[in-house]
Design a protein around this motif. Structure first.
Motif, PDB file in Angstrom:
ATOM      1  N   SER A   1      14.620   6.213  67.755  1.00  0.00           N
ATOM      2  CA  SER A   1      14.616   6.332  69.224  1.00  0.00           C
ATOM      3  C   SER A   1      14.276   5.002  69.863  1.00  0.00           C
ATOM      4  CB  SER A   1      13.576   7.350  69.681  1.00  0.00           C
ATOM      5  OG  SER A   1      13.900   8.623  69.243  1.00  0.00           O
ATOM      6  N   LEU A   2      13.217   4.366  69.344  1.00  0.00           N
ATOM      7  CA  LEU A   2      12.782   3.087  69.915  1.00  0.00           C
ATOM      8  C   LEU A   2      13.933   2.092  69.934  1.00  0.00           C
ATOM      9  CD1 LEU A   2       9.209   2.525  68.452  1.00  0.00           C
ATOM     10  CD2 LEU A   2       9.840   2.339  70.851  1.00  0.00           C
TER      11      LEU A   2
ATOM     12  N   ILE B   1      17.312   2.587  69.501  1.00  0.00           N
ATOM     13  CA  ILE B   1      18.516   2.995  70.244  1.00  0.00           C
ATOM     14  C   ILE B   1      18.278   2.958  71.753  1.00  0.00           C
ATOM     15  CG2 ILE B   1      20.081   4.929  70.692  1.00  0.00           C
ATOM     16  CD1 ILE B   1      19.699   5.642  67.677  1.00  0.00           C
ATOM     17  N   ILE B   2      17.131   3.499  72.192  1.00  0.00           N
ATOM     18  CA  ILE B   2      16.873   3.543  73.633  1.00  0.00           C
ATOM     19  C   ILE B   2      16.706   2.133  74.201  1.00  0.00           C
ATOM     20  CG2 ILE B   2      15.206   4.254  75.389  1.00  0.00           C
ATOM     21  CD1 ILE B   2      16.917   6.544  74.550  1.00  0.00           C
ATOM     22  N   MET B   3      16.044   1.244  73.443  1.00  0.00           N
ATOM     23  CA  MET B   3      15.889  -0.118  73.965  1.00  0.00           C
ATOM     24  C   MET B   3      17.244  -0.803  74.083  1.00  0.00           C
ATOM     25  SD  MET B   3      12.348  -1.818  72.781  1.00  0.00           S
ATOM     26  CE  MET B   3      11.853  -1.151  71.240  1.00  0.00           C
TER      27      MET B   3
ATOM     28  N   ILE C   1      20.096   0.683  74.612  1.00  0.00           N
ATOM     29  CA  ILE C   1      20.794   1.287  75.749  1.00  0.00           C
ATOM     30  C   ILE C   1      20.208   0.801  77.073  1.00  0.00           C
ATOM     31  CG2 ILE C   1      21.078   3.492  76.965  1.00  0.00           C
ATOM     32  CD1 ILE C   1      21.773   4.726  74.284  1.00  0.00           C
ATOM     33  N   ALA C   2      18.877   0.690  77.123  1.00  0.00           N
ATOM     34  CA  ALA C   2      18.234   0.280  78.373  1.00  0.00           C
ATOM     35  C   ALA C   2      18.505  -1.186  78.695  1.00  0.00           C
ATOM     36  CB  ALA C   2      16.735   0.546  78.295  1.00  0.00           C
ATOM     37  N   THR C   3      18.822  -1.998  77.672  1.00  0.00           N
ATOM     38  CA  THR C   3      19.097  -3.408  77.973  1.00  0.00           C
ATOM     39  C   THR C   3      20.489  -3.601  78.540  1.00  0.00           C
ATOM     40  OG1 THR C   3      19.512  -3.589  75.614  1.00  0.00           O
ATOM     41  CG2 THR C   3      17.592  -4.751  76.453  1.00  0.00           C
TER      42      THR C   3
ATOM     43  N   SER D   1      24.046   1.109  78.481  1.00  0.00           N
ATOM     44  CA  SER D   1      24.156   2.487  78.966  1.00  0.00           C
ATOM     45  C   SER D   1      25.580   2.819  79.395  1.00  0.00           C
ATOM     46  CB  SER D   1      23.185   2.724  80.123  1.00  0.00           C
ATOM     47  OG  SER D   1      23.473   1.843  81.157  1.00  0.00           O
TER      48      SER D   1
ATOM     49  N   LEU E   1      27.713   5.230  77.306  1.00  0.00           N
ATOM     50  CA  LEU E   1      27.634   6.684  77.454  1.00  0.00           C
ATOM     51  C   LEU E   1      28.613   7.207  78.498  1.00  0.00           C
ATOM     52  CD1 LEU E   1      23.778   7.034  77.240  1.00  0.00           C
ATOM     53  CD2 LEU E   1      25.408   7.790  75.538  1.00  0.00           C
TER      54      LEU E   1
ATOM     55  N   ILE F   1      35.441   8.872  75.395  1.00  0.00           N
ATOM     56  CA  ILE F   1      35.422   9.166  73.955  1.00  0.00           C
ATOM     57  C   ILE F   1      34.002   9.497  73.477  1.00  0.00           C
ATOM     58  CG2 ILE F   1      35.325   6.684  73.384  1.00  0.00           C
ATOM     59  CD1 ILE F   1      37.278   8.783  71.063  1.00  0.00           C
TER      60      ILE F   1
ATOM     61  N   HIS G   1      33.164  12.995  74.533  1.00  0.00           N
ATOM     62  CA  HIS G   1      33.831  13.982  73.671  1.00  0.00           C
ATOM     63  C   HIS G   1      33.102  14.096  72.330  1.00  0.00           C
ATOM     64  CE1 HIS G   1      36.865  14.316  76.586  1.00  0.00           C
ATOM     65  NE2 HIS G   1      37.529  13.219  76.305  1.00  0.00           N
ATOM     66  N   MET G   2      32.707  12.958  71.788  1.00  0.00           N
ATOM     67  CA  MET G   2      32.013  12.984  70.490  1.00  0.00           C
ATOM     68  C   MET G   2      30.680  13.716  70.608  1.00  0.00           C
ATOM     69  SD  MET G   2      32.895   9.161  69.125  1.00  0.00           S
ATOM     70  CE  MET G   2      32.451   9.269  67.408  1.00  0.00           C
ATOM     71  N   LEU G   3      29.951  13.461  71.698  1.00  0.00           N
ATOM     72  CA  LEU G   3      28.662  14.136  71.895  1.00  0.00           C
ATOM     73  C   LEU G   3      28.856  15.641  72.066  1.00  0.00           C
ATOM     74  CD1 LEU G   3      26.842  11.564  74.190  1.00  0.00           C
ATOM     75  CD2 LEU G   3      26.183  12.201  71.873  1.00  0.00           C
TER      76      LEU G   3
END
Lengths: 187, 182
Positions: free
Chosen positions: B88-89, B91-93, B95-97, B100, B103, B107, B110-112
Protein backbone atom coordinates in the motif's frame (compact mmCIF):
# COMPACT_ATOMS: atom_id res chain seq x y z
CA UNK A 1 4.03 20.47 13.87
CA UNK A 2 2.09 19.03 10.97
CA UNK A 3 3.84 15.70 11.55
CA UNK A 4 2.66 15.67 15.16
CA UNK A 5 -0.91 16.36 14.01
CA UNK A 6 -0.66 13.49 11.50
CA UNK A 7 0.66 11.11 14.18
CA UNK A 8 -1.97 11.99 16.77
CA UNK A 9 -4.82 11.90 14.25
CA UNK A 10 -4.00 8.49 12.83
CA UNK A 11 -3.13 7.01 16.21
CA UNK A 12 -6.58 8.09 17.43
CA UNK A 13 -8.24 6.63 14.32
CA UNK A 14 -6.40 3.34 14.79
CA UNK A 15 -7.43 3.22 18.42
CA UNK A 16 -11.11 4.09 18.08
CA UNK A 17 -12.30 2.57 14.81
CA UNK A 18 -13.63 -0.96 15.07
CA UNK A 19 -14.71 -2.90 12.01
CA UNK A 20 -12.30 -2.25 9.19
CA UNK A 21 -11.22 0.44 6.76
CA UNK A 22 -14.50 2.18 6.05
CA UNK A 23 -15.26 2.44 9.79
CA UNK A 24 -12.40 4.95 9.95
CA UNK A 25 -14.20 7.36 7.59
CA UNK A 26 -16.15 9.50 10.11
CA UNK A 27 -13.03 10.13 12.23
CA UNK A 28 -10.88 10.71 9.17
CA UNK A 29 -13.33 13.17 7.64
CA UNK A 30 -13.53 15.14 10.87
CA UNK A 31 -9.72 15.44 11.08
CA UNK A 32 -9.32 16.30 7.41
CA UNK A 33 -11.83 19.14 7.78
CA UNK A 34 -10.35 20.44 11.04
CA UNK A 35 -6.78 20.62 9.70
CA UNK A 36 -7.87 21.42 6.12
CA UNK A 37 -5.69 18.65 4.72
CA UNK A 38 -7.95 17.90 1.73
CA UNK A 39 -10.85 19.58 -0.04
CA UNK A 40 -14.16 17.73 -0.25
CA UNK A 41 -13.46 16.64 -3.83
CA UNK A 42 -9.98 15.42 -2.87
CA UNK A 43 -11.51 13.47 0.01
CA UNK A 44 -13.95 11.70 -2.34
CA UNK A 45 -11.13 10.97 -4.82
CA UNK A 46 -8.99 9.63 -1.98
CA UNK A 47 -11.69 7.10 -1.01
CA UNK A 48 -12.14 5.99 -4.62
CA UNK A 49 -8.39 5.50 -5.07
CA UNK A 50 -8.05 3.64 -1.76
CA UNK A 51 -10.83 1.26 -2.72
CA UNK A 52 -9.53 0.46 -6.18
CA UNK A 53 -5.84 0.01 -5.42
CA UNK A 54 -4.52 -3.15 -3.75
CA UNK A 55 -3.99 -3.34 0.01
CA UNK A 56 -6.21 -2.75 3.05
CA UNK A 57 -8.43 0.31 2.44
CA UNK A 58 -7.59 1.90 5.81
CA UNK A 59 -3.85 1.72 5.12
CA UNK A 60 -4.34 3.15 1.63
CA UNK A 61 -6.29 6.10 3.04
CA UNK A 62 -3.73 6.76 5.78
CA UNK A 63 -0.84 6.65 3.30
CA UNK A 64 -2.67 8.91 0.86
CA UNK A 65 -3.63 11.57 3.40
CA UNK A 66 -0.20 11.39 5.06
CA UNK A 67 1.58 11.80 1.74
CA UNK A 68 -0.60 14.73 0.74
CA UNK A 69 0.09 16.60 3.96
CA UNK A 70 3.72 15.71 4.64
CA UNK A 71 5.32 13.88 1.72
CA UNK A 72 7.03 10.52 2.19
CA UNK A 73 7.65 11.14 5.90
CA UNK A 74 4.00 12.08 6.35
CA UNK A 75 2.89 8.88 4.58
CA UNK A 76 5.15 6.71 6.73
CA UNK A 77 4.10 8.46 9.97
CA UNK A 78 0.38 8.21 9.15
CA UNK A 79 0.62 4.52 8.31
CA UNK A 80 2.70 3.62 11.36
CA UNK A 81 0.47 5.69 13.62
CA UNK A 82 -2.70 3.98 12.44
CA UNK A 83 -1.26 0.49 12.97
CA UNK A 84 0.50 1.16 16.28
CA UNK A 85 -2.57 0.91 18.57
CA UNK A 86 -3.78 -2.34 17.02
CA UNK A 87 -0.25 -3.73 16.99
CA UNK A 88 0.02 -3.29 20.75
CA UNK A 89 -3.56 -4.41 21.50
CA UNK A 90 -3.35 -7.49 19.29
CA UNK A 91 -0.05 -8.64 20.79
CA UNK A 92 -1.55 -8.42 24.29
CA UNK A 93 -4.71 -10.25 23.18
CA UNK A 94 -2.74 -12.88 21.24
CA UNK A 95 -0.57 -13.51 24.28
CA UNK A 96 -3.57 -14.20 26.51
CA UNK A 97 -5.65 -15.91 23.83
CA UNK A 98 -2.94 -18.51 23.27
CA UNK A 99 -2.99 -19.19 27.02
CA UNK A 100 -6.73 -19.28 27.58
CA UNK A 101 -8.21 -20.52 24.30
CA UNK A 102 -8.83 -23.95 25.76
CA UNK A 103 -10.90 -22.56 28.64
CA UNK A 104 -14.56 -23.65 28.38
CA UNK A 105 -15.83 -20.06 28.55
CA UNK A 106 -13.58 -18.95 25.68
CA UNK A 107 -14.31 -22.06 23.61
CA UNK A 108 -18.07 -21.68 23.99
CA UNK A 109 -17.88 -17.96 23.14
CA UNK A 110 -16.08 -18.80 19.90
CA UNK A 111 -18.62 -21.48 19.02
CA UNK A 112 -21.23 -18.72 18.94
CA UNK A 113 -18.90 -16.16 17.34
CA UNK A 114 -17.74 -18.30 14.38
CA UNK A 115 -21.10 -18.57 12.57
CA UNK A 116 -21.67 -14.83 13.14
CA UNK A 117 -18.29 -13.85 11.69
CA UNK A 118 -18.82 -16.18 8.72
CA UNK A 119 -22.10 -14.31 8.14
CA UNK A 120 -20.34 -10.94 8.39
CA UNK A 121 -17.89 -12.04 5.68
CA UNK A 122 -20.79 -13.30 3.56
CA UNK A 123 -22.46 -9.90 4.04
CA UNK A 124 -19.28 -8.10 2.91
CA UNK A 125 -19.22 -10.37 -0.14
CA UNK A 126 -22.87 -9.51 -0.82
CA UNK A 127 -21.98 -5.79 -0.83
CA UNK A 128 -19.44 -6.44 -3.62
CA UNK A 129 -22.06 -8.44 -5.53
CA UNK A 130 -24.26 -5.36 -5.51
CA UNK A 131 -21.63 -3.29 -7.33
CA UNK A 132 -20.10 -5.95 -9.57
CA UNK A 133 -22.73 -8.46 -10.73
CA UNK A 134 -25.89 -6.35 -10.82
CA UNK A 135 -26.76 -2.77 -11.85
CA UNK A 136 -29.32 -1.69 -9.29
CA UNK A 137 -29.36 1.95 -10.46
CA UNK A 138 -29.98 1.06 -14.11
CA UNK A 139 -32.78 -1.28 -13.06
CA UNK A 140 -34.44 1.39 -10.93
CA UNK A 141 -34.31 3.78 -13.90
CA UNK A 142 -35.57 1.45 -16.63
CA UNK A 143 -37.54 -1.11 -14.59
CA UNK A 144 -36.37 -3.79 -17.03
CA UNK A 145 -35.31 -7.00 -15.38
CA UNK A 146 -32.65 -7.67 -18.02
CA UNK A 147 -30.98 -4.38 -17.10
CA UNK A 148 -30.54 -5.59 -13.53
CA UNK A 149 -28.07 -8.32 -14.36
CA UNK A 150 -24.58 -7.72 -15.70
CA UNK A 151 -24.51 -10.77 -17.95
CA UNK A 152 -20.77 -10.57 -18.78
CA UNK A 153 -19.86 -10.31 -15.12
CA UNK A 154 -22.20 -13.13 -14.09
CA UNK A 155 -20.77 -15.48 -16.75
CA UNK A 156 -17.22 -14.69 -15.61
CA UNK A 157 -18.28 -15.20 -11.99
CA UNK A 158 -19.77 -18.64 -12.71
CA UNK A 159 -16.78 -19.77 -14.80
CA UNK A 160 -14.32 -18.62 -12.11
CA UNK A 161 -16.35 -20.09 -9.25
CA UNK A 162 -16.68 -23.52 -10.89
CA UNK A 163 -13.06 -23.57 -12.04
CA UNK A 164 -11.60 -22.65 -8.65
CA UNK A 165 -13.48 -25.54 -7.05
CA UNK A 166 -12.15 -28.00 -9.61
CA UNK A 167 -8.59 -26.69 -10.00
CA UNK A 168 -7.35 -25.18 -6.75
CA UNK A 169 -4.87 -22.68 -8.12
CA UNK A 170 -3.54 -19.72 -6.13
CA UNK A 171 -6.15 -16.90 -5.78
CA UNK A 172 -3.62 -14.57 -7.44
CA UNK A 173 -4.00 -16.61 -10.66
CA UNK A 174 -7.76 -15.99 -10.74
CA UNK A 175 -7.34 -12.29 -9.91
CA UNK A 176 -4.91 -11.83 -12.83
CA UNK A 177 -7.10 -13.85 -15.23
CA UNK A 178 -10.15 -11.76 -14.23
CA UNK A 179 -8.19 -8.52 -14.74
CA UNK A 180 -7.17 -9.60 -18.26
CA UNK A 181 -10.69 -10.75 -19.16
CA UNK A 182 -12.15 -7.54 -17.70
CA UNK A 183 -9.76 -5.51 -19.86
CA UNK A 184 -10.42 -7.47 -23.07
CA UNK A 185 -14.20 -7.68 -22.79
CA UNK A 186 -14.58 -4.15 -21.38
CA UNK A 187 -16.36 -4.86 -18.11
CA UNK B 1 15.51 -15.15 10.84
CA UNK B 2 14.55 -16.97 7.66
CA UNK B 3 11.05 -17.55 9.02
CA UNK B 4 10.66 -13.88 9.92
CA UNK B 5 11.62 -12.92 6.36
CA UNK B 6 9.20 -15.57 5.08
CA UNK B 7 6.41 -13.93 7.14
CA UNK B 8 7.23 -10.54 5.63
CA UNK B 9 7.23 -11.83 2.04
CA UNK B 10 4.06 -13.88 2.49
CA UNK B 11 2.08 -10.96 3.92
CA UNK B 12 3.59 -8.60 1.32
CA UNK B 13 2.13 -10.89 -1.36
CA UNK B 14 -1.22 -10.99 0.44
CA UNK B 15 -1.28 -7.17 0.72
CA UNK B 16 -0.40 -6.78 -2.95
CA UNK B 17 -3.37 -8.85 -4.10
CA UNK B 18 -6.02 -7.79 -1.58
CA UNK B 19 -8.58 -5.75 -3.49
CA UNK B 20 -11.20 -4.49 -1.02
CA UNK B 21 -11.50 -4.67 2.75
CA UNK B 22 -10.19 -7.25 5.20
CA UNK B 23 -12.61 -9.90 3.88
CA UNK B 24 -10.85 -9.82 0.48
CA UNK B 25 -7.61 -11.09 2.02
CA UNK B 26 -9.23 -14.27 3.38
CA UNK B 27 -8.93 -16.43 0.23
CA UNK B 28 -5.23 -15.46 0.06
CA UNK B 29 -4.71 -16.25 3.76
CA UNK B 30 -6.40 -19.63 3.36
CA UNK B 31 -4.11 -20.46 0.46
CA UNK B 32 -0.83 -19.09 1.85
CA UNK B 33 -1.14 -19.48 5.62
CA UNK B 34 -3.36 -22.58 5.90
CA UNK B 35 -2.54 -24.66 2.81
CA UNK B 36 1.00 -23.76 1.73
CA UNK B 37 2.80 -22.80 4.96
CA UNK B 38 0.51 -24.56 7.46
CA UNK B 39 1.04 -21.76 10.01
CA UNK B 40 -2.57 -22.07 11.23
CA UNK B 41 -5.65 -24.22 10.70
CA UNK B 42 -8.78 -23.06 8.90
CA UNK B 43 -10.59 -22.65 12.22
CA UNK B 44 -7.70 -20.75 13.84
CA UNK B 45 -7.73 -18.28 10.94
CA UNK B 46 -11.46 -17.76 11.42
CA UNK B 47 -10.99 -17.23 15.17
CA UNK B 48 -8.14 -14.77 14.60
CA UNK B 49 -10.15 -12.91 11.96
CA UNK B 50 -13.07 -12.78 14.44
CA UNK B 51 -10.76 -11.22 17.05
CA UNK B 52 -9.39 -8.83 14.43
CA UNK B 53 -12.90 -7.74 13.60
CA UNK B 54 -13.94 -7.12 17.21
CA UNK B 55 -10.84 -5.20 18.34
CA UNK B 56 -9.81 -1.63 17.46
CA UNK B 57 -7.92 -1.02 14.24
CA UNK B 58 -8.01 -2.36 10.71
CA UNK B 59 -9.14 -5.98 10.33
CA UNK B 60 -6.47 -6.83 7.77
CA UNK B 61 -3.70 -5.45 9.96
CA UNK B 62 -5.05 -7.05 13.14
CA UNK B 63 -5.31 -10.45 11.48
CA UNK B 64 -1.78 -10.20 10.03
CA UNK B 65 -0.27 -9.05 13.33
CA UNK B 66 -1.94 -11.90 15.22
CA UNK B 67 -0.85 -14.57 12.72
CA UNK B 68 2.72 -13.23 12.78
CA UNK B 69 2.77 -13.21 16.58
CA UNK B 70 1.42 -16.75 16.72
CA UNK B 71 4.23 -17.90 14.45
CA UNK B 72 7.25 -15.96 15.72
CA UNK B 73 6.38 -13.70 18.67
CA UNK B 74 6.78 -9.93 18.57
CA UNK B 75 9.36 -10.06 15.77
CA UNK B 76 6.99 -12.17 13.68
CA UNK B 77 4.14 -9.76 14.40
CA UNK B 78 6.29 -6.83 13.22
CA UNK B 79 7.33 -8.69 10.06
CA UNK B 80 3.80 -9.68 9.01
CA UNK B 81 2.41 -6.21 9.82
CA UNK B 82 5.14 -4.50 7.79
CA UNK B 83 4.53 -7.01 5.01
CA UNK B 84 0.82 -6.27 4.74
CA UNK B 85 1.26 -2.45 4.67
CA UNK B 86 4.33 -2.11 2.43
CA UNK B 87 2.57 -2.69 -0.94
CA UNK B 88 0.00 0.00 0.00
CA UNK B 89 2.74 2.43 0.99
CA UNK B 90 4.58 2.01 -2.31
CA UNK B 91 1.53 1.96 -4.60
CA UNK B 92 -0.32 4.85 -2.95
CA UNK B 93 2.79 7.05 -2.87
CA UNK B 94 3.37 6.37 -6.60
CA UNK B 95 -0.25 7.23 -7.34
CA UNK B 96 -0.23 10.34 -5.15
CA UNK B 97 2.91 11.66 -6.86
CA UNK B 98 0.99 11.99 -10.10
CA UNK B 99 0.10 8.56 -11.41
CA UNK B 100 -3.54 8.96 -10.39
CA UNK B 101 -4.41 9.63 -14.05
CA UNK B 102 -3.77 5.89 -14.62
CA UNK B 103 -6.99 5.14 -12.73
CA UNK B 104 -8.96 7.24 -15.23
CA UNK B 105 -8.00 5.05 -18.20
CA UNK B 106 -10.96 2.99 -19.42
CA UNK B 107 -8.83 -0.16 -19.63
CA UNK B 108 -7.80 0.13 -15.97
CA UNK B 109 -11.43 0.56 -14.94
CA UNK B 110 -12.43 -2.53 -16.93
CA UNK B 111 -9.63 -4.54 -15.34
CA UNK B 112 -10.65 -3.42 -11.84
CA UNK B 113 -14.26 -4.39 -12.61
CA UNK B 114 -13.01 -7.82 -13.68
CA UNK B 115 -11.00 -8.13 -10.47
CA UNK B 116 -14.11 -7.31 -8.39
CA UNK B 117 -15.89 -10.26 -10.02
CA UNK B 118 -12.96 -12.53 -9.10
CA UNK B 119 -13.07 -11.19 -5.52
CA UNK B 120 -16.76 -12.13 -5.24
CA UNK B 121 -16.05 -15.67 -6.48
CA UNK B 122 -12.99 -16.08 -4.24
CA UNK B 123 -14.65 -14.72 -1.10
CA UNK B 124 -17.80 -16.80 -1.68
CA UNK B 125 -15.56 -19.83 -1.97
CA UNK B 126 -13.82 -18.82 1.28
CA UNK B 127 -17.18 -18.37 3.02
CA UNK B 128 -18.25 -21.89 2.02
CA UNK B 129 -15.03 -23.30 3.46
CA UNK B 130 -15.51 -21.32 6.65
CA UNK B 131 -19.12 -22.43 6.92
CA UNK B 132 -17.88 -26.02 7.01
CA UNK B 133 -15.60 -25.34 9.98
CA UNK B 134 -17.88 -22.94 11.84
CA UNK B 135 -21.52 -23.98 11.48
CA UNK B 136 -21.88 -27.26 13.33
CA UNK B 137 -25.57 -27.47 14.27
CA UNK B 138 -28.93 -25.79 13.74
CA UNK B 139 -28.12 -23.11 16.33
CA UNK B 140 -25.13 -22.19 14.15
CA UNK B 141 -27.38 -21.96 11.10
CA UNK B 142 -29.72 -19.63 12.99
CA UNK B 143 -26.87 -17.41 14.22
CA UNK B 144 -25.53 -17.23 10.65
CA UNK B 145 -28.92 -16.38 9.12
CA UNK B 146 -29.90 -13.81 11.76
CA UNK B 147 -26.49 -12.09 11.55
CA UNK B 148 -26.57 -11.95 7.75
CA UNK B 149 -30.08 -10.49 7.67
CA UNK B 150 -29.42 -8.07 10.55
CA UNK B 151 -26.33 -6.65 8.83
CA UNK B 152 -27.44 -6.59 5.17
CA UNK B 153 -31.09 -5.60 5.54
CA UNK B 154 -31.23 -3.70 8.82
CA UNK B 155 -27.72 -2.22 9.04
CA UNK B 156 -27.20 -3.49 12.58
CA UNK B 157 -23.91 -2.42 14.10
CA UNK B 158 -21.21 -5.08 13.83
CA UNK B 159 -20.15 -4.65 17.46
CA UNK B 160 -23.69 -5.39 18.65
CA UNK B 161 -23.93 -8.49 16.47
CA UNK B 162 -20.56 -9.79 17.62
CA UNK B 163 -21.41 -9.17 21.30
CA UNK B 164 -24.75 -11.02 20.94
CA UNK B 165 -23.04 -13.99 19.26
CA UNK B 166 -20.47 -14.23 22.08
CA UNK B 167 -23.14 -14.14 24.81
CA UNK B 168 -25.28 -16.66 22.92
CA UNK B 169 -22.29 -18.95 22.43
CA UNK B 170 -21.50 -18.92 26.14
CA UNK B 171 -25.16 -19.42 27.12
CA UNK B 172 -25.75 -22.32 24.74
CA UNK B 173 -22.46 -24.16 24.51
CA UNK B 174 -20.77 -23.69 27.91
CA UNK B 175 -22.36 -26.73 29.53
CA UNK B 176 -21.66 -28.91 26.50
CA UNK B 177 -18.00 -27.87 26.42
CA UNK B 178 -17.61 -28.56 30.12
CA UNK B 179 -19.17 -32.01 29.71
CA UNK B 180 -16.77 -32.77 26.86
CA UNK B 181 -13.84 -31.79 29.06
CA UNK B 182 -14.79 -34.23 31.80
Amino acid sequence: MIYLEVCITFFTIGLFSIGGGLATLPLLQEAVERYQWLTNQEFVDMIAISQSTPGPIGINMATYVGFNTGGILGALLATFSIILPSFIIIIIIAHFFMKFNEQPLVRSAFMGLRPAVTALIAAACFEVVKVSLVHIEQYVETQELLQLFDIKAIVLFLVLFITMNKIRKHPIVYIIIAAVIGGIFQF
Amino acid sequence: MKEVWDLFITFFRIGLFTFGGGYAMLPLIQKEVVESKKWATEQEVLDIYAIGQSTPGLIAVNTSTFLGYKRKGILGAAASTLGIVTPSLIIIMLIATGLSYLLDYAIVKHMLAGIRVAVVALVLNAVIRMWKSSVKDWIGIIIFAVTFIAVTLFNFSMILVVACAIVLGMAIYLRKVKEQNQ
